[in-house]
Design a protein around this motif. Structure first.
Motif, PDB file in Angstrom:
ATOM      1  N   GLU A 357       0.970  -1.094   0.037  1.00  0.00           N
ATOM      2  CA  GLU A 357       0.059   0.064   0.108  1.00  0.00           C
ATOM      3  C   GLU A 357       0.777   1.324  -0.118  1.00  0.00           C
ATOM      4  N   PHE A 358       2.207   1.227   0.277  1.00  0.00           N
ATOM      5  CA  PHE A 358       2.916   2.238   0.425  1.00  0.00           C
ATOM      6  C   PHE A 358       4.021   2.551  -0.653  1.00  0.00           C
ATOM      7  N   ALA A 359       4.496   1.333  -1.100  1.00  0.00           N
ATOM      8  CA  ALA A 359       5.583   1.306  -2.203  1.00  0.00           C
ATOM      9  C   ALA A 359       5.397   2.001  -3.479  1.00  0.00           C
ATOM     10  N   GLY A 360       6.264   3.107  -3.587  1.00  0.00           N
ATOM     11  CA  GLY A 360       6.245   3.932  -4.586  1.00  0.00           C
ATOM     12  C   GLY A 360       4.893   4.875  -4.687  1.00  0.00           C
ATOM     13  N   ARG A 361       4.296   5.157  -3.562  1.00  0.00           N
ATOM     14  CA  ARG A 361       3.094   5.885  -3.762  1.00  0.00           C
ATOM     15  C   ARG A 361       3.071   7.129  -2.826  1.00  0.00           C
ATOM     16  N   SER A 362       2.034   8.168  -3.357  1.00  0.00           N
ATOM     17  CA  SER A 362       2.115   9.078  -2.386  1.00  0.00           C
ATOM     18  C   SER A 362       1.084   9.021  -1.556  1.00  0.00           C
ATOM     19  N   MET A 382       7.378   4.661   9.525  1.00  0.00           N
ATOM     20  CA  MET A 382       6.943   3.400   8.970  1.00  0.00           C
ATOM     21  C   MET A 382       6.709   3.493   7.505  1.00  0.00           C
ATOM     22  N   ALA A 383       5.894   4.441   7.185  1.00  0.00           N
ATOM     23  CA  ALA A 383       5.227   4.800   5.725  1.00  0.00           C
ATOM     24  C   ALA A 383       6.509   5.027   4.789  1.00  0.00           C
ATOM     25  N   ARG A 384       7.697   5.706   5.313  1.00  0.00           N
ATOM     26  CA  ARG A 384       8.645   5.914   4.324  1.00  0.00           C
ATOM     27  C   ARG A 384       9.382   4.757   4.529  1.00  0.00           C
ATOM     28  N   GLU A 385       9.701   3.817   5.289  1.00  0.00           N
ATOM     29  CA  GLU A 385      10.608   2.677   5.355  1.00  0.00           C
ATOM     30  C   GLU A 385       9.825   1.659   4.265  1.00  0.00           C
ATOM     31  N   ALA A 386       8.415   1.748   4.316  1.00  0.00           N
ATOM     32  CA  ALA A 386       7.580   0.782   3.642  1.00  0.00           C
ATOM     33  C   ALA A 386       7.724   1.524   2.000  1.00  0.00           C
ATOM     34  N   ARG A 389       6.384   7.507  -1.789  1.00  0.00           N
ATOM     35  CA  ARG A 389       7.067   8.278  -2.222  1.00  0.00           C
ATOM     36  C   ARG A 389       6.973   9.667  -1.727  1.00  0.00           C
ATOM     37  N   LYS A 390       5.600  10.016  -1.145  1.00  0.00           N
ATOM     38  CA  LYS A 390       5.337  11.344  -0.395  1.00  0.00           C
ATOM     39  C   LYS A 390       4.568  10.852   0.805  1.00  0.00           C
ATOM     40  N   VAL A 391       4.541  11.464   2.015  1.00  0.00           N
ATOM     41  CA  VAL A 391       3.667  11.090   3.029  1.00  0.00           C
ATOM     42  C   VAL A 391       3.117  12.248   3.466  1.00  0.00           C
ATOM     43  N   TYR A 392       1.885  12.446   3.416  1.00  0.00           N
ATOM     44  CA  TYR A 392       1.286  13.649   3.695  1.00  0.00           C
ATOM     45  C   TYR A 392       0.252  13.102   4.936  1.00  0.00           C
ATOM     46  N   ALA A 432       7.039  14.524   7.980  1.00  0.00           N
ATOM     47  CA  ALA A 432       6.009  14.326   6.526  1.00  0.00           C
ATOM     48  C   ALA A 432       6.280  15.464   5.775  1.00  0.00           C
ATOM     49  N   ASP A 433       5.560  15.226   4.294  1.00  0.00           N
ATOM     50  CA  ASP A 433       5.984  16.189   3.522  1.00  0.00           C
ATOM     51  C   ASP A 433       5.118  17.477   3.692  1.00  0.00           C
TER      52      ASP A 433
END
Ligand SMILES: O=P(O)(O)OC[C@H]1O[C@H](OP(=O)(O)OP(=O)(O)O)[C@H](O)[C@@H]1O
Ligand SMILES: NC(=O)CC[C@H](N)C(=O)O
Ligand SMILES: [Mg+2]
Length: 510
Positions: A357-362, A382-386, A389-392, A432-433
């Motif tokens: 659900e995270f790999a390569g996604r915003s 955790m989202a970044r480690e997974a 691409r961007k985390v809002y 976060a972004d």
């Protein structure tokens, strides 16, 4: 925030109280207690830990009687986690009274002083609830004629409590030999609802912090107890009620709707679930404004509480909604745990990402609130480690900037991630972004609309610093913070973790 429960039934109430406390467990994980009553005799069992750990079969067997009260505790500002402060509290005069309290008194230091100097009553803990019980006991004693007591005297005593006590209090109490009393502070800051159940032997009554207890125990919701109102239900099941305050004014705590209450509860006529859906609608508008190109591949809730808002936000923005974090069902709520070390560790134990659900996604992560930022820091990482691409990060509540003094443990400004930081700085702090916060006016509108326009005003002090009881000065907040930051206080709340399930108090009170 604690959970309270009181039942006057026609058959033994021990199992009902246990089951009721289980569904109120989300309101307090620190300690639990039950007192049952058979006419003049009271039976108590309480201890530190979760409901399922505190009560064993042998304890349940000793809880005789058709009337009882229960409590799950979440310690508030000013008081630490300890067995001595677990509830219900007992006082032997007049009559024998036990009391369970949800909320936090803001003048408990003054009350304790008055108890000692004027009322000649001994308070043996730092708990504000013990002071509240003794004020009620004193006011009852002043009015009781010999050993005779009736509803009028009880209501006059509650009126006197309202005059002396400041802050938030939803209360259930038992007066040995008489019945159950329930009352709510004049602003109704903390919730309290009344239900009934018809049996062949007559009507049974239940009073609880949240309507979810009524549903689970097979009671019908009658109504919420009004701010300032007191209800007395005798052991025989006769109910009387009275407004005990000259100028009651409902201003309920908005944080119940943001985080505390279960979504399947209805509080003061507001469906918590609907309020959270509306928060999602308003938050979607904010997201659209701050990220106009909506470069977002997926909306992911931070389980559990943000789910309803996150889902509605995704629908409104026409974005996919995915469960990207799996919650360990055996870990409780982290925010209400005592001690920062345990909270931080528990976030990692509690939530784990699903990589795809995270790999390569915003991703747009949605939480109900960001308080200390403990959860946000961990989950953004955790989202970044997974591989995101961007985390809002979006919050269904505005930035929490002020201490909460009415029953939620947000005592020091220094602990709050929003203190002295702009949204941009908060985003940097959590990694976060961007961070997108709900506007306070929108949060209020969401809850007001969910009330059908009936409730105009909410207690919102942790967002705007406006305290409804009018007694909170900078000095008060400074003292609260100093008390909280003292090494003794930190030690007691962190070390309390090691005491979990160790301390148990059991009493047969006559
Ligand atoms: O910024 P923080 O200090 O971390 O506090 C806010 C977080 O804590 C709560 O979650 P919690 O784990 O307590 O309960 P939940 O499972 O009901 O969401 C709340 O829902 C936020 O996720
Ligand atoms: N969260 C609450 O309602 C706590 C009640 C009470 N002030 C206590 O500390 O035990
Ligand atoms: Mg949460």
């Amino acid at each position: 925030m604690c959970g309270i429960l009181g039942i006057v039934a026609k058959t033994p109430v021990n199992q009902l109280l246990y089951d009721g406390l289980l569904v109120l467990q989300h309101r307090g994980q620190d300690a639990a207690g039950i007192v049952t009553a058979e006419e003049q005799r009271l039976h108590m069992h309480k201890g530190q830990g979760l409901v399922r750990d505190v009560f064993r079969t042998r304890n349940m067997r000793s809880l005789w009687g058709n009337t009882g009260i229960g409590h799950v505790r979440y310690p508030t500002a000013g008081s630490a986690s300890s067995l001595a402060e677990s509830q219900p509290f007992y006082v032997n005069s007049p009559f024998g009274i036990v009391l369970a309290h949800n909320g936090n008194l803001t003048n408990d230091a003054k009350l304790k002083d008055e108890m000692y100097r004027t009322d000649l009553r001994h308070i043996n803990t730092n708990s504000d609830s013990e002071a509240l019980l003794n004020v009620f006991a004193h006011e009852l004693q002043n009015r009781a004629q010999g050993f005779k007591l009736d509803a009028d005297i009880i209501f006059e005593a509650v009126a006197a409590v309202h005059k002396r006590v400041k802050g938030a209090y939803a209360v259930v109490a038992i007066i040995a030999g008489y019945g159950l009393v329930a009352f709510r502070d004049p602003h109704g800051i903390r919730p309290l609802t009344l239900g009934s159940h018809e049996t062949e032997a007559g009507t049974e009554y239940l009073v609880a912090s949240e309507s979810v207890a009524l549903d689970t125990l097979g009671f019908k919701r009658v109504r919420d107890i009004d701010p300032g109102e007191a209800v007395y239900i005798s052991f025989a099941g006769e109910l009387s009620n009275r407004q005990c305050h000259p100028t009651p004014n409902l201003v309920p705590c908005i944080f119940e709707h943001v985080y505390f209450a279960r979504p399947d509860s209805v509080i003061d006529g507001i469906s918590v679930y609907e309020a959270r859906l509306k928060m999602g609608d308003y938050l979607a508008e904010r997201v659209q404004k701050i990220i106009p190109d909506l470069d977002i591949d997926v909306v992911i809730p931070i389980p559990d509480t943000s789910r309803a808002s996150a889902l509605q936000l995704a629908i409104k923005l026409n974005l996919p909604y995915r469960e990207g974090f799996i919650k360990n069902r055996y870990i409780g709520r982290t925010f209400i745990m005592p001690g920062q070390a345990s909270r931080k560790k528990s976030v990692r134990q509690k939530l784990n990402p699903i990589g795809v659900e995270f790999a390569g996604r915003s991703v747009l992560l949605v939480d109900d609130s960001i308080v200390r930022g403990t959860t946000s820091k961990e989950i953004v990482q955790m989202a970044r480690e997974a591989g995101a691409r961007k985390v809002y990060l979006a919050s269904a509540a505005p930035p929490v900037k002020f201490p909460h003094v009415y029953g939620i443990d947000m005592p020091t400004r220094a602990e709050l991630i929003a203190t002295g930081r702009t949204d941009q700085q908060i985003a940097e702090e959590v990694g976060a972004d961007a961070v997108i916060y709900q506007e306070l006016t929108d949060l209020i509108s969401a809850c007001r609309e969910a009330s059908g326009g009936r409730i105009q005003e909410f207690e919102t002090s942790c967002f705007d610093g406006k305290y409804i009881t009018g007694d909170i000065t900078d000095d008060y907040l400074d003292q609260l913070e100093a008390k909280r930051l003292s090494p003794l206080s930190t030690k007691s709340s962190d070390s309390a973790l090691h005491d979990l399930n160790i301390g148990i108090a059991e009493q047969n009170l006559v």
